[in-house]
Design a protein around this motif. Structure first.
Motif, mmCIF file in Angstrom:
data_model
loop_
_atom_site.group_PDB
_atom_site.id
_atom_site.type_symbol
_atom_site.label_atom_id
_atom_site.label_comp_id
_atom_site.label_asym_id
_atom_site.label_seq_id
_atom_site.Cartn_x
_atom_site.Cartn_y
_atom_site.Cartn_z
ATOM 1 N N GLY A 104 4.770 -35.222 -13.087
ATOM 2 C CA GLY A 104 5.713 -36.250 -12.842
ATOM 3 C C GLY A 104 6.841 -36.133 -13.997
ATOM 4 O O GLY A 104 8.051 -36.936 -13.859
ATOM 5 N N TYR A 105 6.757 -35.272 -14.998
ATOM 6 C CA TYR A 105 7.721 -35.304 -16.241
ATOM 7 C C TYR A 105 8.710 -33.901 -15.684
ATOM 8 O O TYR A 105 8.327 -32.834 -15.037
ATOM 9 N N GLN A 106 9.972 -33.955 -15.886
ATOM 10 C CA GLN A 106 10.749 -32.839 -16.122
ATOM 11 C C GLN A 106 10.589 -31.888 -17.653
ATOM 12 O O GLN A 106 10.413 -32.671 -18.611
ATOM 13 N N VAL A 107 10.481 -30.723 -17.239
ATOM 14 C CA VAL A 107 10.179 -30.059 -18.663
ATOM 15 C C VAL A 107 10.909 -28.792 -18.764
ATOM 16 O O VAL A 107 11.205 -28.331 -17.693
ATOM 17 N N ALA A 108 11.365 -28.442 -19.658
ATOM 18 C CA ALA A 108 12.027 -27.654 -20.366
ATOM 19 C C ALA A 108 11.262 -26.776 -21.691
ATOM 20 O O ALA A 108 11.159 -27.398 -22.477
ATOM 21 N N VAL A 109 11.069 -25.393 -21.416
ATOM 22 C CA VAL A 109 10.642 -24.684 -22.345
ATOM 23 C C VAL A 109 11.453 -23.611 -22.769
ATOM 24 O O VAL A 109 11.706 -22.762 -22.127
ATOM 25 N N ASN A 110 12.159 -23.919 -24.197
ATOM 26 C CA ASN A 110 12.926 -22.813 -24.569
ATOM 27 C C ASN A 110 12.266 -21.797 -25.583
ATOM 28 O O ASN A 110 11.805 -22.475 -26.511
ATOM 29 N N GLY A 163 15.561 -17.155 -23.946
ATOM 30 C CA GLY A 163 15.448 -17.522 -22.339
ATOM 31 C C GLY A 163 14.455 -18.894 -22.222
ATOM 32 O O GLY A 163 13.985 -19.601 -23.376
ATOM 33 N N SER A 164 14.660 -19.413 -21.141
ATOM 34 C CA SER A 164 13.703 -20.745 -20.898
ATOM 35 C C SER A 164 13.181 -20.758 -19.469
ATOM 36 O O SER A 164 13.288 -20.092 -18.428
ATOM 37 N N LEU A 165 12.034 -21.559 -19.493
ATOM 38 C CA LEU A 165 11.148 -22.103 -18.429
ATOM 39 C C LEU A 165 11.601 -23.377 -18.300
ATOM 40 O O LEU A 165 11.701 -24.181 -19.043
ATOM 41 N N SER A 166 11.993 -23.986 -16.906
ATOM 42 C CA SER A 166 11.864 -25.223 -16.343
ATOM 43 C C SER A 166 11.691 -25.658 -15.200
ATOM 44 O O SER A 166 11.686 -24.794 -14.211
ATOM 45 N N THR A 167 11.507 -26.872 -14.999
ATOM 46 C CA THR A 167 11.300 -27.651 -13.764
ATOM 47 C C THR A 167 12.462 -27.494 -13.086
ATOM 48 O O THR A 167 12.353 -27.234 -11.799
ATOM 49 N N ALA A 169 14.846 -25.500 -12.853
ATOM 50 C CA ALA A 169 15.338 -24.304 -12.400
ATOM 51 C C ALA A 169 14.235 -23.291 -11.498
ATOM 52 O O ALA A 169 14.178 -22.369 -11.189
ATOM 53 N N ASN A 170 13.175 -24.622 -11.384
ATOM 54 C CA ASN A 170 12.083 -23.851 -10.357
ATOM 55 C C ASN A 170 11.264 -22.961 -11.265
ATOM 56 O O ASN A 170 10.892 -22.082 -10.538
ATOM 57 N N THR A 171 11.406 -22.257 -12.568
ATOM 58 C CA THR A 171 10.680 -21.558 -13.049
ATOM 59 C C THR A 171 9.568 -21.976 -13.975
ATOM 60 O O THR A 171 8.818 -21.090 -14.671
ATOM 61 N N PHE A 172 9.282 -23.367 -14.109
ATOM 62 C CA PHE A 172 7.883 -23.879 -14.712
ATOM 63 C C PHE A 172 7.301 -24.686 -13.940
ATOM 64 O O PHE A 172 7.866 -25.839 -13.159
ATOM 65 N N ASN A 173 6.028 -24.533 -13.883
ATOM 66 C CA ASN A 173 5.126 -25.408 -12.791
ATOM 67 C C ASN A 173 3.693 -25.929 -13.891
ATOM 68 O O ASN A 173 3.213 -24.860 -14.434
ATOM 69 N N ALA A 174 3.850 -27.266 -14.311
ATOM 70 C CA ALA A 174 2.641 -27.378 -15.116
ATOM 71 C C ALA A 174 1.448 -27.362 -14.828
ATOM 72 O O ALA A 174 0.387 -27.099 -15.638
ATOM 73 N N SER A 175 1.149 -26.939 -13.430
ATOM 74 C CA SER A 175 -0.174 -26.239 -12.861
ATOM 75 C C SER A 175 -0.466 -24.980 -13.607
ATOM 76 O O SER A 175 -1.772 -24.435 -12.833
ATOM 77 N N GLY A 208 9.916 -23.926 -27.979
ATOM 78 C CA GLY A 208 10.367 -25.202 -28.143
ATOM 79 C C GLY A 208 10.332 -25.904 -26.973
ATOM 80 O O GLY A 208 10.719 -25.444 -25.817
ATOM 81 N N THR A 209 9.739 -27.193 -26.646
ATOM 82 C CA THR A 209 9.509 -27.939 -25.447
ATOM 83 C C THR A 209 10.003 -28.959 -25.470
ATOM 84 O O THR A 209 9.957 -29.979 -26.315
ATOM 85 N N ALA A 210 11.035 -29.615 -24.423
ATOM 86 C CA ALA A 210 11.607 -30.943 -24.090
ATOM 87 C C ALA A 210 11.047 -31.513 -22.884
ATOM 88 O O ALA A 210 10.819 -30.676 -21.842
ATOM 89 N N ILE A 211 10.616 -32.746 -23.020
ATOM 90 C CA ILE A 211 9.900 -33.283 -21.712
ATOM 91 C C ILE A 211 10.939 -34.677 -21.431
ATOM 92 O O ILE A 211 11.252 -35.355 -22.461
#
Length: 213
Positions: A104-110, A163-167, A169-175, A208-211
Motif C-alpha cells: 500500500g506504500y509508494q516506494v522508491a529505492v535509489n 539508478g532506481s527501482l520504484s513503484t 515506474a513499475n520497476t519495484f514490487n514489494a513481493s 537509499g529508500t523512500a516510502i
C-alpha cells in the motif's frame, strides 16, 4: 559468523538511526559499510546484511551485499563488450523488501555511489559502468554511464546516482526479491589504451529508500 567489533558497532549505529522512521513515510539509507578490506572479492560468501526498521522495530527492507560493496580497482587489460558480464569488476547485492509492511506504500529505492575516487585519466568514454537488477524473471538495466559522468559537481558532492527501482515506474514490487549488480570496466576501443591501464577507481555503494503512503 560474527563480524569484527568495529563493524558490529558501525552496523548498530546505522540501524539505530532507522528507529525514527514512522509509518507515514520517510527516507532511509542502507550503506555498504567496509572500506578497510575486511570483505574482499575472494570472500564473496561473507555478506553484510543491513536492515531498515520502523520506530517499532519492524523490518521494512534488508539489503545483503554478497560481493564487494566497496569497489576498489585498478584498470587492467581492456574488456570487449561481449566479455563485460564475465570479467568486469562488480558489486552484487540483494534487496529483500518486507511485503507485509510495504503493502500500500509508494516506494522508491535509489542506488548511488559515494566516497568516489577516480584517476583523471579515467574520466573518458572508454571507462564504463552499468547497474542491472533482476527480480528472478526479468533483468532491468537501471542505469549506465562512462568516466565522463564523474563531473566536478559529482565529485564535489561525492555522490553519483546509478539508478532506481520504484513503484511509480513499475520497476519495484514489494513481493519480489531483487538481485542487483554494478559492473565497472575499461572497454576495448580497438586502439591503444595504454594510458588508461593501471589507473585507480574506488567507491562505496549506497542504497537509499523512500516510502510514502
Amino acid at each position: 559468523m560474527g563480524f569484527p567489533a568495529a563493524l558490529d558497532g558501525a552496523i548498530d549505529d546505522i540501524l539505530g538511526a532507522f528507529h525514527g522512521l514512522d509509518h507515514n513515510g520517510g527516507t532511509v539509507e542502507l550503506l555498504g559499510l567496509v572500506q578497510c578490506g575486511a570483505l574482499r572479492d575472494e570472500e564473496a560468501e561473507t555478506a553484510v546484511r543491513l536492515a531498515a526498521h520502523t520506530e517499532d522495530g519492524d523490518m521494512l527492507m534488508t539489503v545483503v551485499f554478497s560481493q564487494s560493496e566497496y569497489m576498489n580497482m585498478k584498470t587492467g587489460v581492456p574488456i570487449s563488450a561481449s566479455d563485460v558480464d564475465n570479467y568486469a569488476s562488480k558489486s552484487v547485492f540483494t534487496i529483500l523488501p518486507n511485503n507485509t509492511l510495504l503493502n500500500g506504500y509508494q516506494v522508491a529505492v535509489n542506488i548511488s555511489l559515494i566516497n568516489i575516487k577516480i584517476d583523471d585519466a579515467l574520466k573518458v568514454s572508454d571507462f564504463k559502468y552499468k547497474l542491472t537488477c533482476s527480480d528472478g524473471s526479468t533483468t532491468t538495466n537501471l542505469g549506465s554511464g562512462t568516466g565522463a559522468s564523474f563531473t566536478s559537481d559529482v565529485l564535489k558532492n561525492d555522490s553519483l546516482s546509478l539508478g532506481s527501482l520504484s513503484t511509480s515506474a513499475n520497476t519495484f514490487n514489494a513481493s519480489k526479491t531483487y538481485t542487483c549488480t554494478l559492473r565497472v570496466w575499461l572497454q576495448d576501443s580497438g586502439s591503444s589504451q595504454n594510458n588508461l591501464m593501471n589507473k585507480s577507481f574506488s567507491g562505496l555503494v549506497k542504497v537509499g529508500t523512500a516510502i510514502k503512503k
